[in-house]
Design a protein around this motif. Structure first.
Motif, mmCIF file in Angstrom:
data_model
loop_
_atom_site.group_PDB
_atom_site.id
_atom_site.type_symbol
_atom_site.label_atom_id
_atom_site.label_comp_id
_atom_site.label_asym_id
_atom_site.label_seq_id
_atom_site.Cartn_x
_atom_site.Cartn_y
_atom_site.Cartn_z
ATOM 1 N N ILE A 1 0.835 -1.201 0.000
ATOM 2 C CA ILE A 1 0.000 0.000 0.000
ATOM 3 C C ILE A 1 0.869 1.250 0.000
ATOM 4 O O ILE A 1 0.636 2.206 -0.760
ATOM 5 C CB ILE A 1 -0.937 -0.007 1.224
ATOM 6 C CG1 ILE A 1 -1.941 -1.166 1.126
ATOM 7 C CG2 ILE A 1 -1.676 1.327 1.349
ATOM 8 C CD1 ILE A 1 -2.762 -1.365 2.396
ATOM 9 N N CYS A 2 1.891 1.242 0.844
ATOM 10 C CA CYS A 2 2.755 2.410 0.993
ATOM 11 C C CYS A 2 3.611 2.660 -0.244
ATOM 12 O O CYS A 2 3.648 3.764 -0.781
ATOM 13 C CB CYS A 2 3.645 2.229 2.222
ATOM 14 S SG CYS A 2 4.657 3.665 2.625
ATOM 15 N N LYS A 3 4.300 1.624 -0.691
ATOM 16 C CA LYS A 3 5.193 1.799 -1.846
ATOM 17 C C LYS A 3 4.425 2.158 -3.106
ATOM 18 O O LYS A 3 4.903 2.934 -3.937
ATOM 19 C CB LYS A 3 6.024 0.529 -2.066
ATOM 20 C CG LYS A 3 7.183 0.373 -1.089
ATOM 21 C CD LYS A 3 8.136 -0.704 -1.523
ATOM 22 C CE LYS A 3 9.270 -0.874 -0.533
ATOM 23 N NZ LYS A 3 10.147 0.318 -0.477
ATOM 24 N N ARG A 4 3.244 1.603 -3.253
ATOM 25 C CA ARG A 4 2.432 1.926 -4.426
ATOM 26 C C ARG A 4 2.131 3.430 -4.450
ATOM 27 O O ARG A 4 2.255 4.080 -5.506
ATOM 28 C CB ARG A 4 1.125 1.131 -4.377
ATOM 29 C CG ARG A 4 0.154 1.448 -5.511
ATOM 30 C CD ARG A 4 0.480 0.688 -6.764
ATOM 31 N NE ARG A 4 -0.239 1.224 -7.898
ATOM 32 C CZ ARG A 4 -0.320 0.632 -9.082
ATOM 33 N NH1 ARG A 4 0.277 -0.526 -9.285
ATOM 34 N NH2 ARG A 4 -0.978 1.189 -10.077
ATOM 35 N N ALA A 5 1.758 3.983 -3.316
ATOM 36 C CA ALA A 5 1.416 5.406 -3.247
ATOM 37 C C ALA A 5 2.654 6.287 -3.382
ATOM 38 O O ALA A 5 2.666 7.253 -4.156
ATOM 39 C CB ALA A 5 0.710 5.699 -1.926
ATOM 40 N N ILE A 6 3.703 5.955 -2.637
ATOM 41 C CA ILE A 6 4.900 6.800 -2.633
ATOM 42 C C ILE A 6 5.609 6.790 -3.983
ATOM 43 O O ILE A 6 5.987 7.847 -4.512
ATOM 44 C CB ILE A 6 5.868 6.353 -1.522
ATOM 45 C CG1 ILE A 6 5.284 6.721 -0.153
ATOM 46 C CG2 ILE A 6 7.238 7.011 -1.691
ATOM 47 C CD1 ILE A 6 6.110 6.252 1.013
ATOM 48 N N PHE A 7 5.784 5.617 -4.552
ATOM 49 C CA PHE A 7 6.515 5.561 -5.818
ATOM 50 C C PHE A 7 5.695 6.109 -6.979
ATOM 51 O O PHE A 7 6.252 6.531 -7.991
ATOM 52 C CB PHE A 7 7.002 4.134 -6.103
ATOM 53 C CG PHE A 7 8.323 3.841 -5.455
ATOM 54 C CD1 PHE A 7 9.515 4.075 -6.130
ATOM 55 C CD2 PHE A 7 8.386 3.358 -4.167
ATOM 56 C CE1 PHE A 7 10.739 3.828 -5.539
ATOM 57 C CE2 PHE A 7 9.609 3.103 -3.553
ATOM 58 C CZ PHE A 7 10.791 3.341 -4.237
ATOM 59 N N THR A 8 4.385 6.110 -6.854
ATOM 60 C CA THR A 8 3.562 6.769 -7.862
ATOM 61 C C THR A 8 3.884 8.259 -7.883
ATOM 62 O O THR A 8 4.075 8.866 -8.944
ATOM 63 C CB THR A 8 2.064 6.563 -7.574
ATOM 64 O OG1 THR A 8 1.741 5.175 -7.719
ATOM 65 C CG2 THR A 8 1.212 7.373 -8.543
ATOM 66 N N ILE A 9 3.989 8.849 -6.688
ATOM 67 C CA ILE A 9 4.309 10.272 -6.582
ATOM 68 C C ILE A 9 5.742 10.553 -7.016
ATOM 69 O O ILE A 9 6.004 11.517 -7.749
ATOM 70 C CB ILE A 9 4.076 10.752 -5.134
ATOM 71 C CG1 ILE A 9 2.579 10.744 -4.825
ATOM 72 C CG2 ILE A 9 4.655 12.145 -4.924
ATOM 73 C CD1 ILE A 9 2.246 11.113 -3.403
ATOM 74 N N LEU A 10 6.690 9.725 -6.586
ATOM 75 C CA LEU A 10 8.085 9.935 -6.968
ATOM 76 C C LEU A 10 8.257 9.829 -8.487
ATOM 77 O O LEU A 10 8.994 10.603 -9.098
ATOM 78 C CB LEU A 10 8.990 8.915 -6.271
ATOM 79 C CG LEU A 10 9.150 9.065 -4.755
ATOM 80 C CD1 LEU A 10 10.078 7.982 -4.220
ATOM 81 C CD2 LEU A 10 9.680 10.446 -4.394
ATOM 82 N N ARG A 11 7.566 8.870 -9.081
ATOM 83 C CA ARG A 11 7.654 8.704 -10.535
ATOM 84 C C ARG A 11 7.088 9.923 -11.256
ATOM 85 O O ARG A 11 7.663 10.393 -12.249
ATOM 86 C CB ARG A 11 6.900 7.437 -10.954
ATOM 87 C CG ARG A 11 7.076 7.058 -12.423
ATOM 88 C CD ARG A 11 6.313 5.797 -12.765
ATOM 89 N NE ARG A 11 4.876 5.962 -12.595
ATOM 90 C CZ ARG A 11 3.977 5.048 -12.943
ATOM 91 N NH1 ARG A 11 4.370 3.888 -13.458
ATOM 92 N NH2 ARG A 11 2.694 5.268 -12.771
ATOM 93 N N GLU A 12 5.977 10.459 -10.763
ATOM 94 C CA GLU A 12 5.372 11.645 -11.377
ATOM 95 C C GLU A 12 6.298 12.853 -11.253
ATOM 96 O O GLU A 12 6.473 13.621 -12.207
ATOM 97 C CB GLU A 12 4.025 11.930 -10.717
ATOM 98 C CG GLU A 12 2.943 10.904 -11.040
ATOM 99 C CD GLU A 12 1.669 11.148 -10.256
ATOM 100 O OE1 GLU A 12 1.686 12.046 -9.380
ATOM 101 O OE2 GLU A 12 0.668 10.449 -10.505
ATOM 102 N N CYS A 13 6.880 13.029 -10.073
ATOM 103 C CA CYS A 13 7.775 14.173 -9.847
ATOM 104 C C CYS A 13 9.024 14.068 -10.707
ATOM 105 O O CYS A 13 9.476 15.072 -11.287
ATOM 106 C CB CYS A 13 8.158 14.252 -8.373
ATOM 107 S SG CYS A 13 6.797 14.716 -7.289
ATOM 108 N N ALA A 14 9.592 12.876 -10.808
ATOM 109 C CA ALA A 14 10.769 12.677 -11.644
ATOM 110 C C ALA A 14 10.428 12.928 -13.103
ATOM 111 O O ALA A 14 11.210 13.532 -13.852
ATOM 112 C CB ALA A 14 11.312 11.257 -11.458
ATOM 113 N N GLY A 15 9.232 12.481 -13.511
ATOM 114 C CA GLY A 15 8.813 12.674 -14.895
ATOM 115 C C GLY A 15 8.692 14.140 -15.258
ATOM 116 O O GLY A 15 9.026 14.550 -16.380
#
Length: 275
Positions: free
Chosen positions: A99-113
């Motif tokens: 649950i946590c990694k799905r949410a956090i890495f979604t945001i990190l991926r968007e920010c990096a993009g």
């Protein structure tokens, strides 16, 4: 360094080179530090570090990660994120990490993009496949890369290479987010995270490097240290008990099996195979 390790290291650099540019999810731990520095060697300026400042990350680790990137002249993109607000997270189910990694890495991926970095990598290694780690499923679903795992590098090999590279983290104790300190089903709150963080910081003052303070129902603290540190804990037991009670714990115990990563997963039994 053996030929096997040298070959794995070269494979890692080849994997990183093929990315062209990369955002590394950086926590400041042994694995992510080694990955970040190696990526910098391979990719140069085509690299950024990204990190999420979460409640489950000790304040000292947040500051250390920022200081390291500044020292190494690596651009760090920081995102503030409250994982306790994720639906289902605070209840601490067995798939909490997913649950946590799905949410956090979604945001990190968007920010990096948004910064032009389409590939995000994190520091899982070959040893991480031996335990129940539902977060790995989330990484796979999001297309997050795990180059250390892909290269076949183990924790021990990463430490050896880190030492040869003079990285300050080469002998750093293994770490995990503070949310891993709670028995499954034990509600996670900001206050409980503070209790665990301060309890572990206090124990470290006695020279204990590798430790965990696990929290169970009824405010029970279960201390895990290496067997060679049992004597230190028992010698200072009165001080430790008093401090832990001041922090909010009702009971304090020493786990005689000693420190081991992922000990909360022992309660899952065969269900630990669930994804």
């Amino acid at each position: 360094m053996t030929k096997e390790i040298a070959d794995k290291y070269e494979k890692l650099k080849s994997i990183l080179s093929a990315y062209g540019s990369l955002a590394v999810a950086f926590s400041g731990g042994v694995d992510s530090t080694f990955l970040l520095v190696t990526a910098k060697e391979v990719l140069g300026e085509n690299l950024i570090a990204v990190t999420a400042r979460i409640q489950s990350m000790p304040e000292a680790e947040r500051d250390a990660a920022a200081s390291f990137c500044e020292k190494e002249s690596i651009r760090l993109l920081t995102v503030d994120f409250d994982e306790l607000s994720i639906p289902g997270f605070a209840g601490n189910p067995p798939n909490r990490c997913y649950i946590c990694k799905r949410a956090i890495f979604t945001i990190l991926r968007e920010c990096a993009g948004k910064e032009g970095f389409r590939i995000v990598a994190e520091g899982s290694n070959a040893d991480d496949t031996s335990d129940y780690r539902p977060g790995m499923q989330a990484l796979s679903e999001l297309g997050i890369k795990s180059p250390l795992l892909e290269a076949g590098l183990t924790k021990g090999e990463i430490r050896l290479l880190s030492r040869e590279m003079n990285l300050p983290t080469w002998n750093q104790p293994s770490k995990a987010c503070l949310s891993s300190r709670f028995a499954y089903g034990e509600t996670i709150t900001k206050e409980k995270l503070r209790m665990v963080d301060e309890a572990e910081s206090y124990l470290s003052e006695f020279g204990i490097a590798q430790l965990r303070v696990r929290m169970h129902a009824n405010d029970l603290a279960r201390i895990e240290v290496l067997p060679e540190d049992f004597e230190t804990v028992t010698y200072h037991r009165s001080e430790i008990d008093r401090k832990f009670r001041e922090l909010g714990f009702r009971y304090v115990s020493l786990d005689l099996k000693g420190f081991r990563s992922g000990s909360m997963n022992e309660a899952l039994g065969d269900s630990s195979q669930r994804k």
